[in-house]
Design an enzyme around this catalytic site. Structure first.
Site, PDB file in Angstrom:
ATOM      1  N   ASP A 238       0.867  -1.171   0.000  1.00 52.31           N
ATOM      2  CA  ASP A 238       0.000   0.000   0.000  1.00 52.31           C
ATOM      3  C   ASP A 238       0.906   1.223   0.000  1.00 52.31           C
ATOM      4  OD1 ASP A 238      -1.837   2.016   0.377  1.00 52.31           O
ATOM      5  OD2 ASP A 238      -3.002   0.932   1.891  1.00 52.31           O
ATOM      6  N   GLU A 240      -0.249   4.237  -1.010  1.00 47.44           N
ATOM      7  CA  GLU A 240      -1.285   5.266  -1.002  1.00 47.44           C
ATOM      8  C   GLU A 240      -1.817   5.515  -2.416  1.00 47.44           C
ATOM      9  OE1 GLU A 240      -3.956   6.302   0.108  1.00 47.44           O
ATOM     10  OE2 GLU A 240      -3.162   7.246   1.928  1.00 47.44           O
ATOM     11  N   ASN A 241      -3.120   5.566  -2.461  1.00 38.62           N
ATOM     12  CA  ASN A 241      -3.865   5.677  -3.725  1.00 38.62           C
ATOM     13  C   ASN A 241      -3.550   4.523  -4.662  1.00 38.62           C
ATOM     14  OD1 ASN A 241      -5.205   8.086  -3.018  1.00 38.62           O
ATOM     15  ND2 ASN A 241      -3.385   9.281  -3.570  1.00 38.62           N
ATOM     16  N   GLY A 315      -4.091   4.183   5.390  1.00 35.61           N
ATOM     17  CA  GLY A 315      -3.487   5.414   5.881  1.00 35.61           C
ATOM     18  C   GLY A 315      -4.483   6.486   6.225  1.00 35.61           C
ATOM     19  N   ASP A 316      -5.650   6.490   5.574  1.00 35.92           N
ATOM     20  CA  ASP A 316      -6.697   7.460   5.879  1.00 35.92           C
ATOM     21  C   ASP A 316      -7.765   6.873   6.788  1.00 35.92           C
ATOM     22  OD1 ASP A 316      -7.868   5.681   4.135  1.00 35.92           O
ATOM     23  OD2 ASP A 316      -8.572   7.194   2.711  1.00 35.92           O
TER      24      ASP A 316
END
Length: 505
Positions: A238, A240-241, A315-316
């Protein structure tokens, strides 16, 4: 003959250099009776010898340094909200699970802190809310992931959807484009397609701050971004995005489905270079599934890592994922394959799942009545019928064929419980993963995960039965003692003599 099933819902009771690194592995022995490894050099010792020391080391099952003699994690019980730190049996040893069992007896417990063994204070605690979902997140049931290490009982971290741990103020974790390595041991049979069961480097704000702001190990079978061969689960990164199985957010034929009961997962990165590796945490070596350049999408070269640590979430704070974590570390610097191979040898020497209560075992062959530990009644196919969908209840033991079940082994310790009267198997209706609904039925054998159960041996000769699909345990609903009371699935308590323990007769 059973009566009409009782559908009341009673209240649930509270219940080294590289050469030196390799040499340390040759010195490893199996754990001794006191839970220490002979001449031990454990994963973080090996990483340090390889020049890439651990800057975070988390485990609820064992020490990750031969000299570590502190607390592994903390639990809090529901009866009075008091807490207790759970340590090791001896320096470099396994968790003192008996201390947890004693403290949590008669009530339930959650894991409140997973301590960092590196000395940097990078402890994991309850994750706060983030951009994707509110919080604080749920804490893991402290008894839902029983296991053994070298024959000693221990507990992992069972992550159901909504569960998450985090540390946004860390010390020594890689930031920007700095190099780092990560490994974790997961239950390869417990996963889903939710976002995102991660362990590793994430944003410090709990928000998605852009491409390349994370570098975490992902485990599961989501296919929204990258994916590998088969149906999953896959080890991916991961960043991010995107979950990456290779150079881009696409299919990587070299990233296989990997679902060992105890799975070693590795992600590591350095400037414009990263890798995915994995293997069986009980035996054998690591394989490399990707080793190459960073994604050729804006934001990933260079990376923009922020240095927070997450477990069980994105992460979010995306928290629709499921999985089980036993141990993991993060390093300073990019470990060599040789160092990681030495770590893998140390992991397999530890003996995950090797004997003792909580690690499975050899369930008796042939047909048996299964007697509930809380009331002495027997598992029973309602009405002695051969119809698919008939409820599984409990009834006075009478030896009839609708009370006779045999365990048909599958893979990874799971198998089916087949009724003698119908030839059908015990299953969770509609593949539900919900806890508490009395929806245990018989259905035709089809190999579905919802009809696969893992027998887990208890010290008194009884067995608990954990469902492969949900990770929950077969349970007499509400600990009811009535004839006709149906069965449900509930987080595993692993306490012999309870309504989750069944003795073959």
């Amino acid at each position: 003959m059973s009566s009409i099933p009782i559908r009341r819902r009673p209240p649930r009771p509270v219940a080294a250099s590289l050469t030196a690194a390799a040499a340390t592995v040759l010195a490893l022995g199996t754990p001794t009776a006191t839970g220490t490894a002979s001449a031990a050099s454990l994963p973080c010792d090996i990483y340090a010898s390889g020049g890439t020391p651990c800057v975070a080391a988390h485990s609820t099952t064992r020490a990750l340094y031969a000299s570590y003699n502190g607390s592994l994690y903390q639990v809090r019980r529901s009866s009075d909200n008091t807490t207790r730190d759970i340590g090791v049996l001896s320096a470099g040893g396994v968790a003192d699970a008996a201390a947890q069992d004693s403290f949590c007896a008669g009530t339930s417990c959650v894991i409140t802190i997973i301590y960092d063994q590196s000395g940097r204070g990078n402890n994991l605690t309850q994750a706060p809310g983030g951009g994707a979902a509110g919080g604080p997140d749920n804490l893991a049931n402290a008894t839902a992931a029983p296991t053994t290490v070298g024959g000693h009982k221990a507990y992992g971290v069972y992550v159901a959807a909504g569960t998450g741990y985090r540390n946004d103020r860390t010390n020594g974790i890689a930031t920007g484009d700095q190099a780092e390595g990560e490994y974790a041991i997961f239950d390869g049979t417990h996963y889903n397609g939710g976002c995102c069961f991660d362990y590793g480097n994430a944003e410090t704000s709990n928000n998605d701050t852009g491409n390349g702001h994370m570098e975490a190990i992902y485990f599961g079978n989501i296919k929204v971004w990258g994916y590998g061969t088969g149906n999953g689960p896959w080890i991916m990164a991961d960043l991010e995005n995107g979950l990456f199985s290779g150079v881009n957010q696409h299919y990587n034929a070299n990233d296989p489905t990997i679902n060992y009961r105890y799975t070693t997962a590795v992600v590591k990165g350095e400037p414009n270079h990263w890798a995915i590796r994995g293997g069986n945490a009980q035996s054998g070596s690591l394989s490399t599934f990707y080793n190459g350049a960073r994604p050729n999408v804006a934001g990933y070269n260079p990376m923009h890592k922020e240095g927070a640590i997450i477990l069980g979430i994105g992460g979010d704070n995306s928290k629709g994922s499921a999985g089980t974590f036993y141990e993991g570390v993060m390093t300073s610097g990019y470990p060599t394959d040789a160092t990681e191979d030495a770590v893998q040898a140390s992991i397999t020497a530890a003996g995950y799942g090797s004997g003792g209560g909580g690690g499975g075992g050899s369930f008796p062959s042939g047909y048996h009545q299964l007697i509930a530990g809380n009331d002495g009644l027997c598992l029973d196919v309602y009405g002695n019928t051969s119809s698919a969908g008939a409820a599984i209840d409990q009834w006075s033991c009478n030896g009839q064929s609708n009370q006779q079940f045999q365990f048909v082994p599958g893979s990874n310790g799971f198998g089916e419980l087949q009724a003698q009267n119908s030839g059908q198997v015990i299953a969770v209706a509609n593949g539900s993963t919900a806890q508490g609904s009395p929806d245990i039925v018989q259905q035709a054998r089809n190999g579905a995960a919802s009809s696969m159960w893992k027998p887990v041996a208890q010290s008194d000769g009884s067995w608990s039965l954990q469902n492969q699909n949900s990770g929950l345990c077969l349970d007499v609903y509400g600990a009811g003692s009535n004839q006709g009371q149906q069965l449900d699935q509930w987080p595993c308590k692993n306490a012999a003599g309870s309504n989750q323990d069944f003795t073959p007769n």
